[in-house]
Design a protein around this motif. Structure first.
Motif, PDB file in Angstrom:
ATOM      1  N   ALA A   1      35.453  36.322  43.476  1.00 52.76           N
ATOM      2  CA  ALA A   1      34.965  34.887  43.794  1.00 52.76           C
ATOM      3  C   ALA A   1      34.482  34.922  45.344  1.00 52.76           C
ATOM      4  N   GLU A   2      35.115  35.577  46.299  1.00 51.30           N
ATOM      5  CA  GLU A   2      34.564  35.778  47.473  1.00 51.30           C
ATOM      6  C   GLU A   2      33.321  36.320  47.633  1.00 51.30           C
ATOM      7  N   ASP A   3      33.024  37.513  47.016  1.00 55.77           N
ATOM      8  CA  ASP A   3      31.501  38.136  46.807  1.00 55.77           C
ATOM      9  C   ASP A   3      30.684  37.384  45.938  1.00 55.77           C
ATOM     10  N   ARG A   4      31.117  36.378  45.226  1.00 54.67           N
ATOM     11  CA  ARG A   4      30.051  35.835  44.287  1.00 54.67           C
ATOM     12  C   ARG A   4      29.811  34.418  44.530  1.00 54.67           C
ATOM     13  N   PHE A   5      30.954  33.626  44.729  1.00 52.48           N
ATOM     14  CA  PHE A   5      30.880  32.106  44.886  1.00 52.48           C
ATOM     15  C   PHE A   5      31.181  31.610  46.184  1.00 52.48           C
ATOM     16  N   MET A   6      32.145  32.066  47.087  1.00 49.80           N
ATOM     17  CA  MET A   6      32.471  31.456  48.280  1.00 49.80           C
ATOM     18  C   MET A   6      31.642  31.485  49.098  1.00 49.80           C
ATOM     19  N   CYS A   7      30.798  32.575  49.103  1.00 47.55           N
ATOM     20  CA  CYS A   7      29.828  32.695  50.239  1.00 47.55           C
ATOM     21  C   CYS A   7      28.646  31.618  50.272  1.00 47.55           C
ATOM     22  N   GLN A   8      28.598  31.071  48.979  1.00 47.00           N
ATOM     23  CA  GLN A   8      27.703  30.163  48.813  1.00 47.00           C
ATOM     24  C   GLN A   8      28.171  28.642  48.992  1.00 47.00           C
ATOM     25  N   LEU A   9      29.238  28.365  49.347  1.00 41.19           N
ATOM     26  CA  LEU A   9      29.892  27.182  49.692  1.00 41.19           C
ATOM     27  C   LEU A   9      29.841  26.615  50.926  1.00 41.19           C
ATOM     28  N   PRO A  10      29.660  25.211  51.150  1.00 40.39           N
ATOM     29  CA  PRO A  10      29.533  24.927  52.502  1.00 40.39           C
ATOM     30  C   PRO A  10      30.982  24.964  53.205  1.00 40.39           C
ATOM     31  N   ALA A  11      31.083  25.152  54.640  1.00 40.66           N
ATOM     32  CA  ALA A  11      32.231  25.565  55.093  1.00 40.66           C
ATOM     33  C   ALA A  11      33.198  24.494  55.005  1.00 40.66           C
ATOM     34  N   GLY A  12      32.831  23.179  55.083  1.00 42.89           N
ATOM     35  CA  GLY A  12      33.837  22.196  54.663  1.00 42.89           C
ATOM     36  C   GLY A  12      34.563  22.191  53.062  1.00 42.89           C
TER      37      GLY A  12
ATOM     38  N   MET B   1      42.918  33.786  30.326  1.00 42.64           N
ATOM     39  CA  MET B   1      43.573  33.838  31.534  1.00 42.64           C
ATOM     40  C   MET B   1      42.850  35.236  32.512  1.00 42.64           C
ATOM     41  N   VAL B   2      42.757  35.030  33.829  1.00 43.58           N
ATOM     42  CA  VAL B   2      42.263  36.302  34.498  1.00 43.58           C
ATOM     43  C   VAL B   2      43.302  37.237  34.329  1.00 43.58           C
ATOM     44  N   TRP B   3      42.840  38.481  34.324  1.00 48.10           N
ATOM     45  CA  TRP B   3      44.053  39.407  34.411  1.00 48.10           C
ATOM     46  C   TRP B   3      44.583  39.748  35.543  1.00 48.10           C
ATOM     47  N   SER B   4      43.878  39.446  36.644  1.00 46.47           N
ATOM     48  CA  SER B   4      44.353  40.011  38.041  1.00 46.47           C
ATOM     49  C   SER B   4      43.903  38.943  38.865  1.00 46.47           C
ATOM     50  N   VAL B   5      44.878  38.261  39.513  1.00 54.45           N
ATOM     51  CA  VAL B   5      44.338  37.129  40.411  1.00 54.45           C
ATOM     52  C   VAL B   5      43.867  37.870  41.683  1.00 54.45           C
ATOM     53  N   PRO B   6      44.341  38.806  42.293  1.00 57.49           N
ATOM     54  CA  PRO B   6      43.681  39.554  43.318  1.00 57.49           C
ATOM     55  C   PRO B   6      42.271  40.080  43.177  1.00 57.49           C
ATOM     56  N   GLU B   7      42.031  40.281  42.002  1.00 64.97           N
ATOM     57  CA  GLU B   7      40.742  40.909  41.806  1.00 64.97           C
ATOM     58  C   GLU B   7      39.559  39.761  41.476  1.00 64.97           C
ATOM     59  N   TYR B   8      40.280  38.716  40.516  1.00 63.23           N
ATOM     60  CA  TYR B   8      39.282  37.481  40.600  1.00 63.23           C
ATOM     61  C   TYR B   8      38.961  37.115  41.899  1.00 63.23           C
ATOM     62  N   ASN B   9      40.155  36.944  42.870  1.00 63.74           N
ATOM     63  CA  ASN B   9      39.886  36.455  44.530  1.00 63.74           C
ATOM     64  C   ASN B   9      38.693  37.406  44.992  1.00 63.74           C
ATOM     65  N   ARG B  10      38.558  38.737  44.839  1.00 66.31           N
ATOM     66  CA  ARG B  10      37.871  39.556  45.465  1.00 66.31           C
ATOM     67  C   ARG B  10      36.253  39.051  44.831  1.00 66.31           C
TER      68      ARG B  10
END
Length: 168
Positions: free
Chosen positions: A152-163, A141-150
């Motif tokens: 994911a935002e930096d590494r993955f979310m920026c690569q996803l289509p807006a929809g 399990m991730v040790w910190s959801v806020p850290e994982y969210n950061r």
């Protein structure tokens, strides 16, 4: 195998789960038998399946552990309702409690294993219902959801289509 076509004696059981949007069915399967150690498995996701836990069938029942495979609502063999409001952690915690009751698991024998998202769900369940648990096991399990969210935002979310990002 869908619950309606499960062979007799297969350990497959559908459990009704009450929600604010109606009653739905979740799929479970028992493997092995033990009066003292009953292990309910919470898979990752949400939305994954129990299947990657099936490897446990090869050794845990022989070690005296009764296993319960379980597809959470919205996963594989279980009902697939189309209500976005059902994807709330509190609702999933209520679901696990309804499954526990239906399977007659209690503080003398109930072990809960949560993997990934299932680990988050298991912790939330334990915070509300620890009196029914003998042991809690958390896996990968991730040790910190806020850290994982950061991350994911930096590494993955920026690569996803807006929809896709809007849907997530």
């Amino acid at each position: 195998m869908p619950p309606s076509s499960a062979p007799p004696g297969s350990g497959v059981r559908s459990i009704p789960v009450r929600t604010d949007f109606g009653t739905f069915e979740v799929w479970t399967r028992r493997s092995g038998a033990s009066p003292h150690l009953k292990l309910l498995l919470l898979h990752g996701g949400p939305g994954c399946t129990h299947e990657y836990f099936e490897v446990f069938d090869g050794f845990l029942p022989q070690a005296g552990i009764e296993l319960y495979f379980y597809d959470q609502l919205g996963s594989f063999h279980s009902s697939q309702p189309d209500h976005a409001d059902l994807w709330e952690i509190g609702r999933f915690v209520d679901e696990v409690e309804q499954v526990r009751q239906a399977l007659a698991l209690d503080g003398s024998n109930f072990f809960l294993l949560g993997h990934s998202w299932g680990g988050i769900l298991a912790i939330e369940y334990a915070l509300r219902y620890q009196q029914y648990l003998k042991r809690l096991i958390i896996s990968n399990m991730v040790w910190s959801v806020p850290e994982y969210n950061r991350y994911a935002e930096d590494r993955f979310m920026c690569q996803l289509p807006a929809g896709v990002l809007a849907e997530l």
